[in-house]
Enzyme design. Structure first.
Site, mmCIF file in Angstrom:
data_model
loop_
_atom_site.group_PDB
_atom_site.id
_atom_site.type_symbol
_atom_site.label_atom_id
_atom_site.label_comp_id
_atom_site.label_asym_id
_atom_site.label_seq_id
_atom_site.Cartn_x
_atom_site.Cartn_y
_atom_site.Cartn_z
ATOM 1 N N ASP A 37 17.363 4.964 3.514
ATOM 2 C CA ASP A 37 16.780 5.722 2.429
ATOM 3 C C ASP A 37 17.884 5.961 1.378
ATOM 4 O O ASP A 37 18.650 6.599 2.504
ATOM 5 C CB ASP A 37 15.373 6.390 1.904
ATOM 6 N N ASP A 63 22.499 3.872 1.486
ATOM 7 C CA ASP A 63 22.308 3.324 -0.059
ATOM 8 C C ASP A 63 22.505 1.362 0.586
ATOM 9 O O ASP A 63 23.968 1.020 0.358
ATOM 10 C CB ASP A 63 23.333 3.705 -1.025
ATOM 11 N N VAL A 64 21.580 0.672 0.497
ATOM 12 C CA VAL A 64 21.755 -0.480 0.605
ATOM 13 C C VAL A 64 22.734 -1.885 0.018
ATOM 14 O O VAL A 64 22.904 -2.387 0.809
ATOM 15 C CB VAL A 64 20.068 -1.572 0.533
ATOM 16 N N ASN A 90 13.513 -3.947 2.909
ATOM 17 C CA ASN A 90 12.180 -3.610 2.366
ATOM 18 C C ASN A 90 12.905 -2.879 1.398
ATOM 19 O O ASN A 90 12.095 -3.086 0.260
ATOM 20 C CB ASN A 90 11.350 -2.685 3.387
ATOM 21 N N TYR A 156 14.010 -9.186 -12.045
ATOM 22 C CA TYR A 156 13.575 -8.950 -10.467
ATOM 23 C C TYR A 156 13.343 -10.666 -10.087
ATOM 24 O O TYR A 156 13.623 -10.634 -8.986
ATOM 25 C CB TYR A 156 12.199 -8.284 -10.730
ATOM 26 N N LYS A 160 14.051 -11.708 -6.259
ATOM 27 C CA LYS A 160 13.505 -11.478 -5.718
ATOM 28 C C LYS A 160 13.587 -13.344 -4.679
ATOM 29 O O LYS A 160 12.457 -13.891 -3.556
ATOM 30 C CB LYS A 160 11.855 -11.727 -5.505
ATOM 31 N N ILE A 189 1.263 -3.863 -5.128
ATOM 32 C CA ILE A 189 0.580 -3.411 -4.052
ATOM 33 C C ILE A 189 0.513 -1.800 -4.865
ATOM 34 O O ILE A 189 2.069 -1.886 -5.672
ATOM 35 C CB ILE A 189 1.869 -3.897 -3.368
ATOM 36 N N THR A 191 1.888 1.730 -5.246
ATOM 37 C CA THR A 191 3.001 2.481 -4.275
ATOM 38 C C THR A 191 3.740 3.012 -5.271
ATOM 39 O O THR A 191 3.810 2.684 -7.024
ATOM 40 C CB THR A 191 3.767 1.338 -3.464
HETATM 41 P P1 NAP Z 1 8.602 2.181 -3.504
HETATM 42 O O1 NAP Z 1 7.525 2.643 -2.889
HETATM 43 O O2 NAP Z 1 9.546 2.598 -4.590
HETATM 44 O O3 NAP Z 1 9.687 2.382 -2.165
HETATM 45 C C1 NAP Z 1 11.081 1.470 -2.229
HETATM 46 C C2 NAP Z 1 12.255 3.017 -1.775
HETATM 47 O O4 NAP Z 1 12.861 2.046 -1.885
HETATM 48 C C3 NAP Z 1 12.211 4.360 -1.944
HETATM 49 O O5 NAP Z 1 12.031 4.884 -1.845
HETATM 50 C C4 NAP Z 1 13.971 4.152 -3.733
HETATM 51 O O6 NAP Z 1 14.192 5.191 -3.344
HETATM 52 C C5 NAP Z 1 14.160 3.057 -2.396
HETATM 53 N N1 NAP Z 1 15.922 2.656 -2.931
HETATM 54 C C6 NAP Z 1 16.121 2.078 -4.270
HETATM 55 N N2 NAP Z 1 17.093 1.676 -4.531
HETATM 56 C C7 NAP Z 1 17.668 1.615 -2.640
HETATM 57 C C8 NAP Z 1 19.130 1.565 -2.307
HETATM 58 N N3 NAP Z 1 20.023 1.159 -3.189
HETATM 59 N N4 NAP Z 1 19.234 2.037 -0.954
HETATM 60 C C9 NAP Z 1 18.125 1.948 -0.516
HETATM 61 N N5 NAP Z 1 16.751 3.157 -0.583
HETATM 62 C C10 NAP Z 1 16.629 2.731 -1.859
HETATM 63 O O7 NAP Z 1 8.744 0.418 -3.282
HETATM 64 P P2 NAP Z 1 7.204 -0.776 -3.745
HETATM 65 O O8 NAP Z 1 6.636 -1.221 -3.549
HETATM 66 O O9 NAP Z 1 7.372 0.063 -1.830
HETATM 67 O O10 NAP Z 1 8.455 -1.535 -2.544
HETATM 68 C C11 NAP Z 1 8.760 -1.930 -1.120
HETATM 69 C C12 NAP Z 1 9.447 -3.779 -1.660
HETATM 70 O O11 NAP Z 1 8.251 -4.362 -1.749
HETATM 71 C C13 NAP Z 1 10.516 -3.622 -2.534
HETATM 72 O O12 NAP Z 1 11.450 -4.552 -2.602
HETATM 73 C C14 NAP Z 1 9.561 -4.632 -3.288
HETATM 74 O O13 NAP Z 1 10.622 -4.939 -4.507
HETATM 75 C C15 NAP Z 1 8.444 -5.027 -2.664
HETATM 76 N N6 NAP Z 1 7.418 -5.004 -3.544
HETATM 77 C C16 NAP Z 1 6.910 -4.528 -3.722
HETATM 78 C C17 NAP Z 1 5.198 -4.853 -4.882
HETATM 79 C C18 NAP Z 1 4.360 -3.846 -5.375
HETATM 80 O O14 NAP Z 1 3.829 -4.506 -5.928
HETATM 81 N N7 NAP Z 1 4.590 -1.906 -5.028
HETATM 82 C C19 NAP Z 1 5.229 -6.274 -4.423
HETATM 83 C C20 NAP Z 1 6.172 -7.214 -4.626
HETATM 84 C C21 NAP Z 1 6.825 -6.827 -3.468
HETATM 85 P P3 NAP Z 1 14.108 5.638 -5.244
HETATM 86 O O15 NAP Z 1 12.713 6.084 -4.797
HETATM 87 O O16 NAP Z 1 15.157 6.212 -5.741
HETATM 88 O O17 NAP Z 1 14.264 4.024 -6.427
#
Ligand code: NAP
Length: 251
Positions: A37, A63-64, A90, A156, A160, A189, A191
């Site tokens: 991360d 950083d991905v 992810n 977004y 995706k 979700i 989060t």
């Molecule tokens: P989250 O809690 O924000 O966790 C994502 C993590 O990825 C955070 O620690 C974030 O850091 C980190 N990140 C951001 N940019 C990055 C980079 N360039 N390199 C490495 N790490 C990086 O999000 P989440 O809701 O668990 O989401 C996880 C995945 O599920 C994502 O791909 C999201 O689009 C997908 N998703 C989420 C939902 C939802 O409703 N939550 C729904 C559908 C899909 P920062 O905090 O600094 O950004």
């Protein structure tokens, strides 16, 4: 026998939300977790908790969107473990809620760089290792908005959607190398990424209305689907779209 016994797994975006919950579950199922991360402090805390519970986890800054960082990360993991069995792409960002005409090119590029290019780079780097060690499973986290469009979230949705179809192309190419590639499509979700939206009662109620099961999803709802795709139980699944959305896209 645990479901991921001794599998070397890389989880990006593992410091928070779905990634952190998946890392904890994977470790409890016997995996060696490499949690990657840009949130170093939070990531180290997740690893400490895993180790306290008797699991195996190592935090690595990544950083991905940077190919150079992916190369360095892979070198470390291969030095430590010799192989990678599972990659969960992810890490993702929201990209901002705008009408299309209000997105700047920079905003668009940033969303694509993390959400889409990040998945391409992870797959490219890790598949190179998996090919040499007999195969593996790659799980790309897309979204319901990689399946259907969303109002005021086009960057977004585009990123995706790219993950969804990239997954299918990768699955076709890598099947001969015993590498499976599947996408996961969560609905709404609870989060940190979704927190700003969900704190607003009107928005929350609207999102619940869009969800036939009548509630916002949890990280637990998603992590077991990812576990299934990571484990050998899903040996015949590749190129598929695993939708975990409480019925949103069934309408
Ligand atoms: P989250 O809690 O924000 O966790 C994502 C993590 O990825 C955070 O620690 C974030 O850091 C980190 N990140 C951001 N940019 C990055 C980079 N360039 N390199 C490495 N790490 C990086 O999000 P989440 O809701 O668990 O989401 C996880 C995945 O599920 C994502 O791909 C999201 O689009 C997908 N998703 C989420 C939902 C939802 O409703 N939550 C729904 C559908 C899909 P920062 O905090 O600094 O950004």
């Amino acid at each position: 026998m645990k479901r991921l016994q001794d599998k070397a797994t890389i989880i990006t975006g593992g410091s928070s939300g779905i990634g952190a919950a998946t890392a904890q579950l994977f470790a409890s199922e016997g995996a060696q977790v490499y949690l990657c991360d840009i949130q170093d402090e939070k990531g180290n805390l997740v690893c400490e908790e895993i180790i306290k519970e008797g699991g195996k986890a190592t935090y690595l800054h990544l950083d991905v969107s940077s190919e150079n960082e992916w190369t360095k990360t892979l070198t470390k993991v291969v030095d430590l473990n010799g192989r990678v069995d599972v990659l969960v792409n992810n890490a993702g960002i929201g990209g901002g809620l705008n009408n299309i005409e209000d997105y700047s090119v920079d905003q668009w590029d940033k969303t694509m760089a993390v959400n889409a290019t990040g998945v391409f780079l992870g797959t490219k780097c890790v598949a190179t290792v998996m090919r040499k060690t007999g195969g593996g499973s790659i799980i790309n986290i897309s979204s319901v908005y990689g399946l259907v469009g969303v109002n005021r979230g086009a960057s977004y949705s585009a990123s995706k959607g790219a993950v969804r179809i990239f997954t299918k192309a990768a699955s076709v190419q890598y099947s001969a190398d015993n590498i499976r590639v599947n996408s996961v499509h969560p609905g709404f979700i609870d989060t940190p990424q979704a927190a700003t939206l969900l704190r607003n009662k009107e928005v929350r109620d609207h999102l619940i209305d869009l969800t036939p099961v009548g509630r916002i999803g949890t990280v637990d709802d998603v992590k077991y689907g990812i576990l299934y795709l990571a484990s050998d139980e899903s040996a015949y699944m590749t190129g598929s779209e695993f939708v975990i959305d409480g019925g949103i896209t069934a309408r």
